[in-house]
Design a protein around this motif. Structure first.
Motif, PDB file in Angstrom:
ATOM      1  N   GLY A  99       0.803  -1.209   0.000  1.00  0.00           N
ATOM      2  CA  GLY A  99       0.000   0.000   0.000  1.00  0.00           C
ATOM      3  C   GLY A  99       0.840   1.264   0.000  1.00  0.00           C
ATOM      4  N   SER A 100       0.141   2.395   0.121  1.00  0.00           N
ATOM      5  CA  SER A 100       0.785   3.708   0.062  1.00  0.00           C
ATOM      6  C   SER A 100       0.342   4.588   1.221  1.00  0.00           C
ATOM      7  N   LEU A 101       1.217   5.485   1.599  1.00  0.00           N
ATOM      8  CA  LEU A 101       0.900   6.550   2.550  1.00  0.00           C
ATOM      9  C   LEU A 101       1.642   7.800   2.113  1.00  0.00           C
ATOM     10  N   ARG A 102       1.085   8.941   2.480  1.00  0.00           N
ATOM     11  CA  ARG A 102       1.771  10.205   2.223  1.00  0.00           C
ATOM     12  C   ARG A 102       1.942  10.936   3.544  1.00  0.00           C
ATOM     13  N   LEU A 103       3.187  11.205   3.889  1.00  0.00           N
ATOM     14  CA  LEU A 103       3.492  11.986   5.080  1.00  0.00           C
ATOM     15  C   LEU A 103       3.672  13.449   4.703  1.00  0.00           C
ATOM     16  N   SER A 104       3.365  14.307   5.658  1.00  0.00           N
ATOM     17  CA  SER A 104       3.542  15.737   5.448  1.00  0.00           C
ATOM     18  C   SER A 104       4.255  16.331   6.652  1.00  0.00           C
ATOM     19  N   CYS A 105       5.106  17.301   6.389  1.00  0.00           N
ATOM     20  CA  CYS A 105       5.827  18.014   7.443  1.00  0.00           C
ATOM     21  C   CYS A 105       5.548  19.499   7.251  1.00  0.00           C
ATOM     22  N   THR A 106       4.921  20.109   8.232  1.00  0.00           N
ATOM     23  CA  THR A 106       4.617  21.538   8.181  1.00  0.00           C
ATOM     24  C   THR A 106       5.582  22.265   9.098  1.00  0.00           C
ATOM     25  N   VAL A 107       6.237  23.284   8.544  1.00  0.00           N
ATOM     26  CA  VAL A 107       7.317  23.976   9.247  1.00  0.00           C
ATOM     27  C   VAL A 107       6.932  25.423   9.526  1.00  0.00           C
ATOM     28  N   SER A 108       7.251  25.899  10.708  1.00  0.00           N
ATOM     29  CA  SER A 108       7.011  27.296  11.053  1.00  0.00           C
ATOM     30  C   SER A 108       8.152  27.791  11.937  1.00  0.00           C
ATOM     31  N   GLY A 127      17.179  23.070   3.942  1.00  0.00           N
ATOM     32  CA  GLY A 127      16.928  21.738   3.418  1.00  0.00           C
ATOM     33  C   GLY A 127      16.132  20.953   4.443  1.00  0.00           C
ATOM     34  N   VAL A 128      15.382  19.976   3.979  1.00  0.00           N
ATOM     35  CA  VAL A 128      14.563  19.166   4.871  1.00  0.00           C
ATOM     36  C   VAL A 128      14.806  17.696   4.587  1.00  0.00           C
ATOM     37  N   GLY A 129      14.888  16.941   5.640  1.00  0.00           N
ATOM     38  CA  GLY A 129      15.074  15.504   5.502  1.00  0.00           C
ATOM     39  C   GLY A 129      14.020  14.731   6.265  1.00  0.00           C
ATOM     40  N   TRP A 130      13.776  13.526   5.788  1.00  0.00           N
ATOM     41  CA  TRP A 130      12.947  12.574   6.523  1.00  0.00           C
ATOM     42  C   TRP A 130      13.865  11.466   7.058  1.00  0.00           C
ATOM     43  N   PHE A 131      13.619  11.111   8.285  1.00  0.00           N
ATOM     44  CA  PHE A 131      14.360  10.049   8.948  1.00  0.00           C
ATOM     45  C   PHE A 131      13.354   9.086   9.559  1.00  0.00           C
ATOM     46  N   ARG A 132      13.821   7.901   9.909  1.00  0.00           N
ATOM     47  CA  ARG A 132      12.924   6.965  10.586  1.00  0.00           C
ATOM     48  C   ARG A 132      13.698   6.158  11.617  1.00  0.00           C
ATOM     49  N   GLN A 133      12.949   5.686  12.592  1.00  0.00           N
ATOM     50  CA  GLN A 133      13.546   4.866  13.637  1.00  0.00           C
ATOM     51  C   GLN A 133      12.580   3.757  14.016  1.00  0.00           C
ATOM     52  N   LYS A 176       3.810  26.964   0.938  1.00  0.00           N
ATOM     53  CA  LYS A 176       3.005  26.456   2.050  1.00  0.00           C
ATOM     54  C   LYS A 176       3.862  25.969   3.222  1.00  0.00           C
ATOM     55  N   ASN A 177       5.172  26.097   3.094  1.00  0.00           N
ATOM     56  CA  ASN A 177       6.089  25.641   4.152  1.00  0.00           C
ATOM     57  C   ASN A 177       5.883  24.174   4.500  1.00  0.00           C
ATOM     58  N   THR A 178       5.726  23.356   3.481  1.00  0.00           N
ATOM     59  CA  THR A 178       5.503  21.934   3.724  1.00  0.00           C
ATOM     60  C   THR A 178       6.446  21.078   2.892  1.00  0.00           C
ATOM     61  N   VAL A 179       6.736  19.926   3.430  1.00  0.00           N
ATOM     62  CA  VAL A 179       7.491  18.908   2.712  1.00  0.00           C
ATOM     63  C   VAL A 179       6.702  17.613   2.802  1.00  0.00           C
ATOM     64  N   GLY A 180       6.558  16.944   1.688  1.00  0.00           N
ATOM     65  CA  GLY A 180       5.820  15.694   1.650  1.00  0.00           C
ATOM     66  C   GLY A 180       6.736  14.512   1.389  1.00  0.00           C
ATOM     67  N   LEU A 181       6.281  13.349   1.821  1.00  0.00           N
ATOM     68  CA  LEU A 181       6.980  12.103   1.511  1.00  0.00           C
ATOM     69  C   LEU A 181       5.932  11.104   1.043  1.00  0.00           C
ATOM     70  N   GLN A 182       5.897  10.863  -0.243  1.00  0.00           N
ATOM     71  CA  GLN A 182       4.994   9.877  -0.810  1.00  0.00           C
ATOM     72  C   GLN A 182       5.655   8.516  -0.743  1.00  0.00           C
ATOM     73  N   MET A 183       4.992   7.586  -0.076  1.00  0.00           N
ATOM     74  CA  MET A 183       5.561   6.255   0.139  1.00  0.00           C
ATOM     75  C   MET A 183       4.669   5.221  -0.539  1.00  0.00           C
ATOM     76  N   ASN A 184       5.219   4.579  -1.545  1.00  0.00           N
ATOM     77  CA  ASN A 184       4.493   3.549  -2.293  1.00  0.00           C
ATOM     78  C   ASN A 184       5.144   2.191  -2.090  1.00  0.00           C
ATOM     79  N   SER A 185       4.418   1.165  -2.449  1.00  0.00           N
ATOM     80  CA  SER A 185       4.936  -0.212  -2.347  1.00  0.00           C
ATOM     81  C   SER A 185       5.554  -0.475  -0.978  1.00  0.00           C
TER      82      SER A 185
END
Length: 118
Positions: free
Chosen positions: A16-25, A33-39, A76-85
Motif C-alpha cells: 500500500g501507500s501513505l503520504r506523510l507531510s511536514c509543516t514547518v514554522s 533543506g529538509v530531511g525525513w528520517f525513521r527509527q 506552504k512551508n511543507t514537505v511531503g513524503l509519498q511512500m508507495n509499495s
C-alpha cells in the motif's frame, strides 16, 4: 519558535501507500533543506530522504529508492513524503528535520508512526 509537525502516518497493508507531510514554522523555510528520517524499535535512526532548500536536489536511502518520493511546497512551508509499495520493514516512527545548507539537522519534529502489516 521553530516547529516541525509531521502528519499522515498510520497503518497500511504491505504494498500500500501513505503520504506523510511536514509543516514547518518559525524559520525562513526557503533557506532550509529538509530531511525525513525513521527509527524502528531497537534500531538506530536512519536517513530516508532529503530535499534541498530550493527543491532542485533530492536524495534517497537505497532502501527506499524508486518507492518513496520527497517534495516540497515553499509557498506552504511543507514537505511531503509519498511512500508507495510499502514493506513491513518500512514500519517505524518517521521524523522530519530541517537544516541550513551545509549545516546539520538541528530542528526536529515529534514524529509520526507508520505501521506496515505483511
Amino acid at each position: 519558535q521553530v516547529q516541525l509537525v509531521e502528519s499522515g502516518g498510520g497503518w497500511v497493508q504491505a504494498g500500500g501507500s501513505l503520504r506523510l507531510s511536514c509543516t514547518v514554522s518559525g524559520l525562513t523555510f526557503g533557506s532550509y533543506g529538509v530531511g525525513w528520517f525513521r527509527q524502528a524499535p531497537g534500531k538506530e535512526r536512519e536517513f530516508v530522504a532529503g530535499i534541498s532548500s530550493s527543491g532542485g536536489s533530492t536524495h534517497y536511502a537505497d532502501s527506499v529508492k524508486g518507492r518513496f518520493t520527497i517534495s516540497r511546497d515553499n509557498a506552504k512551508n511543507t514537505v511531503g513524503l509519498q511512500m508507495n509499495s510499502l514493506k513491513a520493514e518500512d514500519t517505524a516512527a518517521y521524523y522530519c528535520a530541517a537544516a541550513l545548507t551545509g549545516r546539520g539537522y538541528n530542528n526536529w519534529g515529534q514524529g509520526t508512526q507508520v505501521t506496515v502489516s505483511s
